[in-house]
Design a protein around this motif. Structure first.
Motif, PDB file in Angstrom:
ATOM      1  N   ALA A  58       7.759  61.083  20.772  1.00  0.00           N
ATOM      2  CA  ALA A  58       7.093  60.465  19.616  1.00  0.00           C
ATOM      3  C   ALA A  58       7.886  59.290  19.068  1.00  0.00           C
ATOM      4  O   ALA A  58       7.350  58.468  18.311  1.00  0.00           O
ATOM      5  CB  ALA A  58       6.881  61.504  18.520  1.00  0.00           C
ATOM      6  N   ASP A  59       9.180  59.189  19.441  1.00  0.00           N
ATOM      7  CA  ASP A  59      10.007  58.101  18.914  1.00  0.00           C
ATOM      8  C   ASP A  59      10.194  57.019  19.977  1.00  0.00           C
ATOM      9  O   ASP A  59       9.505  57.005  20.993  1.00  0.00           O
ATOM     10  CB  ASP A  59      11.357  58.641  18.423  1.00  0.00           C
ATOM     11  CG  ASP A  59      12.120  59.385  19.518  1.00  0.00           C
ATOM     12  OD1 ASP A  59      11.820  59.171  20.714  1.00  0.00           O
ATOM     13  OD2 ASP A  59      13.040  60.167  19.196  1.00  0.00           O
ATOM     14  N   ARG A  60      11.147  56.122  19.763  1.00  0.00           N
ATOM     15  CA  ARG A  60      11.357  54.974  20.638  1.00  0.00           C
ATOM     16  C   ARG A  60      12.601  55.149  21.519  1.00  0.00           C
ATOM     17  O   ARG A  60      13.192  54.181  21.978  1.00  0.00           O
ATOM     18  CB  ARG A  60      11.497  53.694  19.791  1.00  0.00           C
ATOM     19  CG  ARG A  60      10.268  53.387  18.956  1.00  0.00           C
ATOM     20  CD  ARG A  60       9.168  52.830  19.818  1.00  0.00           C
ATOM     21  NE  ARG A  60       9.518  51.521  20.361  1.00  0.00           N
ATOM     22  CZ  ARG A  60       8.931  50.985  21.425  1.00  0.00           C
ATOM     23  NH1 ARG A  60       8.006  51.651  22.087  1.00  0.00           N
ATOM     24  NH2 ARG A  60       9.296  49.771  21.832  1.00  0.00           N
ATOM     25  N   ASP A  76      17.587  52.741  23.320  1.00  0.00           N
ATOM     26  CA  ASP A  76      16.673  52.489  22.212  1.00  0.00           C
ATOM     27  C   ASP A  76      15.731  51.377  22.655  1.00  0.00           C
ATOM     28  O   ASP A  76      16.163  50.247  22.899  1.00  0.00           O
ATOM     29  CB  ASP A  76      17.462  52.072  20.969  1.00  0.00           C
ATOM     30  CG  ASP A  76      16.580  51.845  19.746  1.00  0.00           C
ATOM     31  OD1 ASP A  76      15.347  51.697  19.902  1.00  0.00           O
ATOM     32  OD2 ASP A  76      17.127  51.797  18.626  1.00  0.00           O
ATOM     33  N   LEU A  77      14.446  51.665  22.782  1.00  0.00           N
ATOM     34  CA  LEU A  77      13.504  50.680  23.282  1.00  0.00           C
ATOM     35  C   LEU A  77      13.342  49.476  22.361  1.00  0.00           C
ATOM     36  O   LEU A  77      12.836  48.437  22.790  1.00  0.00           O
ATOM     37  CB  LEU A  77      12.135  51.333  23.526  1.00  0.00           C
ATOM     38  CG  LEU A  77      12.094  52.381  24.648  1.00  0.00           C
ATOM     39  CD1 LEU A  77      10.687  52.957  24.782  1.00  0.00           C
ATOM     40  CD2 LEU A  77      12.551  51.788  25.963  1.00  0.00           C
ATOM     41  N   ASP A  78      13.786  49.598  21.133  1.00  0.00           N
ATOM     42  CA  ASP A  78      13.710  48.466  20.205  1.00  0.00           C
ATOM     43  C   ASP A  78      14.964  47.597  20.254  1.00  0.00           C
ATOM     44  O   ASP A  78      15.023  46.557  19.590  1.00  0.00           O
ATOM     45  CB  ASP A  78      13.496  48.970  18.765  1.00  0.00           C
ATOM     46  CG  ASP A  78      12.124  49.585  18.584  1.00  0.00           C
ATOM     47  OD1 ASP A  78      11.161  49.082  19.203  1.00  0.00           O
ATOM     48  OD2 ASP A  78      12.014  50.585  17.848  1.00  0.00           O
ATOM     49  N   GLY A  93      22.422  51.150  34.780  1.00  0.00           N
ATOM     50  CA  GLY A  93      21.995  49.756  34.797  1.00  0.00           C
ATOM     51  C   GLY A  93      20.596  49.598  35.359  1.00  0.00           C
ATOM     52  O   GLY A  93      19.838  48.708  34.936  1.00  0.00           O
ATOM     53  N   TYR A  94      20.232  50.452  36.309  1.00  0.00           N
ATOM     54  CA  TYR A  94      18.879  50.407  36.860  1.00  0.00           C
ATOM     55  C   TYR A  94      17.855  50.883  35.832  1.00  0.00           C
ATOM     56  O   TYR A  94      16.741  50.353  35.754  1.00  0.00           O
ATOM     57  CB  TYR A  94      18.804  51.254  38.132  1.00  0.00           C
ATOM     58  CG  TYR A  94      19.561  50.651  39.284  1.00  0.00           C
ATOM     59  CD1 TYR A  94      18.933  49.764  40.152  1.00  0.00           C
ATOM     60  CD2 TYR A  94      20.908  50.938  39.497  1.00  0.00           C
ATOM     61  CE1 TYR A  94      19.621  49.186  41.213  1.00  0.00           C
ATOM     62  CE2 TYR A  94      21.606  50.363  40.546  1.00  0.00           C
ATOM     63  CZ  TYR A  94      20.953  49.489  41.403  1.00  0.00           C
ATOM     64  OH  TYR A  94      21.654  48.908  42.435  1.00  0.00           O
ATOM     65  N   VAL A  95      18.238  51.881  35.044  1.00  0.00           N
ATOM     66  CA  VAL A  95      17.352  52.350  33.970  1.00  0.00           C
ATOM     67  C   VAL A  95      17.077  51.226  32.979  1.00  0.00           C
ATOM     68  O   VAL A  95      15.926  50.946  32.621  1.00  0.00           O
ATOM     69  CB  VAL A  95      17.970  53.564  33.244  1.00  0.00           C
ATOM     70  CG1 VAL A  95      17.067  54.031  32.111  1.00  0.00           C
ATOM     71  CG2 VAL A  95      18.255  54.706  34.221  1.00  0.00           C
ATOM     72  N   ARG A  96      18.145  50.573  32.552  1.00  0.00           N
ATOM     73  CA  ARG A  96      18.002  49.471  31.600  1.00  0.00           C
ATOM     74  C   ARG A  96      17.160  48.337  32.182  1.00  0.00           C
ATOM     75  O   ARG A  96      16.324  47.752  31.489  1.00  0.00           O
ATOM     76  CB  ARG A  96      19.380  48.948  31.187  1.00  0.00           C
ATOM     77  CG  ARG A  96      19.342  47.704  30.312  1.00  0.00           C
ATOM     78  CD  ARG A  96      20.733  47.293  29.883  1.00  0.00           C
ATOM     79  NE  ARG A  96      21.271  48.238  28.919  1.00  0.00           N
ATOM     80  CZ  ARG A  96      20.970  48.233  27.619  1.00  0.00           C
ATOM     81  NH1 ARG A  96      20.118  47.363  27.144  1.00  0.00           N
ATOM     82  NH2 ARG A  96      21.509  49.118  26.813  1.00  0.00           N
ATOM     83  N   THR A  97      17.392  48.011  33.449  1.00  0.00           N
ATOM     84  CA  THR A  97      16.651  46.924  34.089  1.00  0.00           C
ATOM     85  C   THR A  97      15.153  47.200  34.090  1.00  0.00           C
ATOM     86  O   THR A  97      14.345  46.335  33.753  1.00  0.00           O
ATOM     87  CB  THR A  97      17.149  46.728  35.531  1.00  0.00           C
ATOM     88  OG1 THR A  97      18.492  46.245  35.491  1.00  0.00           O
ATOM     89  CG2 THR A  97      16.280  45.737  36.287  1.00  0.00           C
ATOM     90  N   ARG A 111       6.380  53.444  25.898  1.00  0.00           N
ATOM     91  CA  ARG A 111       6.598  54.632  25.069  1.00  0.00           C
ATOM     92  C   ARG A 111       7.987  55.215  25.321  1.00  0.00           C
ATOM     93  O   ARG A 111       8.535  55.126  26.417  1.00  0.00           O
ATOM     94  CB  ARG A 111       5.558  55.703  25.389  1.00  0.00           C
ATOM     95  CG  ARG A 111       4.126  55.287  25.197  1.00  0.00           C
ATOM     96  CD  ARG A 111       3.161  56.323  25.727  1.00  0.00           C
ATOM     97  NE  ARG A 111       3.080  57.505  24.883  1.00  0.00           N
ATOM     98  CZ  ARG A 111       2.363  58.593  25.204  1.00  0.00           C
ATOM     99  NH1 ARG A 111       1.709  58.653  26.350  1.00  0.00           N
ATOM    100  NH2 ARG A 111       2.323  59.622  24.377  1.00  0.00           N
ATOM    101  N   GLY A 112       8.512  55.862  24.293  1.00  0.00           N
ATOM    102  CA  GLY A 112       9.726  56.633  24.487  1.00  0.00           C
ATOM    103  C   GLY A 112       9.441  57.820  25.386  1.00  0.00           C
ATOM    104  O   GLY A 112       8.312  58.319  25.453  1.00  0.00           O
TER     105      GLY A 112
END
Length: 420
Positions: A58-60, A76-78, A93-97, A111-112
């Motif tokens: 439900a969050d980001r 944090d997606l924001d 790093g792959y997750v972030r990319t 979505r989170g």
């Protein structure tokens, strides 16, 4: 089995709260460092890979756990542009990319989620575990967020091949049509791996050309044959210090193309396009690369691999001419050693041993500088061959005895949603 794009499209307007995807590794049978130059590859998905399970939050927050690494990465997606504690080369790093690219291309829609990654794929073994991670994360997040219903997605991505090409640009940071590039992981690769994972055919090899991705041929691999994979024990990493060696191979193509464009005033987008631009193009390219030994060798390797070896080998396999297929695979291996210069003593030893032990064909595959070698053998002899191959290799390279391994496989299914 429903292809990945169809599955995403069907679920897009009613995004699920939970999803699970399987993404296979791949074997690059032939086509060494050809894809980003617009060349050809002969590929197979395998029956081992990553499984990504995702549940919407439900969050980001994006929380991803790798069971193999025993670690969790939180984003944090924001605030995706803020640095994290993850060092260069860390799997996070792959997750972030992936998250940053999807967030940039589809603003406000990501979505989170809680994601868990499990694997049956040998890591850093040349079977493209890193690209499989990119594909798996992307499929799960696209699914949970309903991104396939977004006009920008639906307009740009209408085939599984285009989905593979887009996910290739997610990894290398390039743009895909109107879907703008964003960072990438720092390696200048293409979309071969992603295409194999999304378009592989069970029991068959698939031949593709690239830039753009185009299907050229599907060749059945009879049940009487099997692929044995030998993992050298030398990590085929594309991160950290190994990235420079990997990128040298691809940057050489960019330099040849730059010289061509400057000399001719043409705007060919790939080396393959330059080669196909006219009857005198190959000779002119050779002249332009002649002052640099590495560039000249890289050009000759690409010409042989993409223009001659891949199509001829696919035809030989289709016609059941295993002797010719083996000879062409030997040519490909020689090109990697002389032109790419990306082979290590261990992969060279494995290829030679496989042929000495009676394999119909064998070649190293993947990025190079380590990794694995495939061998094509009769299925009834595969288990015995695998044991002899590993024993002989360990005798030659006892320092790799603890990390080397073998596996028997057949071409497997493409990436797909797993139903409970």
């Amino acid at each position: 089995m429903t292809d990945a794009l169809t599955a995403l499209t069907r679920a897009a307007r009613d995004a699920p709260q939970r999803t699970r995807w399987f993404v296979p590794g791949r074997i690059e049978v032939l086509g060494k460092h050809t894809d980003y130059a617009g060349g050809r590859s002969l590929l197979a998905a395998v029956d081992a890979g990553h499984t990504v399970t995702a549940t919407a939050r439900a969050d980001r927050l994006l929380r991803v756990r790798s069971e193999e690494a025993g670690e969790t990465v939180d984003l944090d997606l924001d605030h995706l542009e803020e640095p994290t504690a993850a060092a260069d080369g860390h799997w996070g790093g792959y997750v972030r990319t992936v998250a940053a690219r999807l967030a940039a291309n589809f603003r406000g829609r990501l979505r989170g989620a809680d994601l868990t990654v499990t694997t049956t794929l040998p890591l850093a073994a040349g079977m493209s575990s890193s690209s499989a991670l990119v594909v798996g994360l992307a499929l799960a997040l696209i699914d949970l967020s309903g991104l396939a219903a977004e006009p920008a997605f639906a307009t740009a991505i209408t085939t599984p091949e285009q989905l593979g090409e887009y996910l290739g640009t997610v990894e290398n940071g390039q743009s895909f049509g109107e879907l703008s590039g964003h960072r990438g992981v720092g390696t200048f690769g293409g979309s071969e791996d992603h295409t194999a994972m999304l378009c592989g055919v069970p029991g068959a090899l698939v031949q593709y050309s690239f830039c753009p991705v185009r299907h050229e041929r599907t060749v059945a691999l009879g049940d009487e044959l099997a692929l044995v994979i030998a993992v050298s024990g030398v990590e085929a990493a594309k991160t950290g210090a190994a990235r420079e060696d990997y990128n040298r191979v691809s940057l050489a193509v960019g330099e040849i193309l730059r010289r061509w464009q400057e000399d001719t005033g043409r705007h060919d987008a790939s080396l393959a396009a330059a080669i196909g631009s006219g009857p005198a193009s190959v000779q002119r390219l050779r002249e332009l690369a002649a002052d640099d030994d590495y560039l000249a060798g890289r050009l000759e390797q690409f010409l042989a691999e993409s223009e001659r070896i891949v199509p001829a080998a696919a035809l030989a396999l289709e016609e059941g001419d295993l002797a010719e297929f083996g000879r062409l695979a030997d040519d490909s291996q020689a090109g990697a050693e002389r032109g790419l210069r990306n082979q290590v003593p261990e992969t060279i030893t494995l290829q030679r041993l496989a042929r000495e032990l009676g394999a119909h064909a064998a070649s190293a595959f993947g990025a190079g500088f380590g990794g694995s070698v495939w061998a094509l053998v009769d299925a009834v002899e595969a288990e015995q061959f695998a044991g002899r191959w590993l024993e002989a290799y360990r005798a030659r390279h006892p320092e790799r005895a603890g990390t080397a391994s073998v596996a028997i496989t057949r071409p497997g299914a493409a990436a797909h949603r797993v139903t409970d």
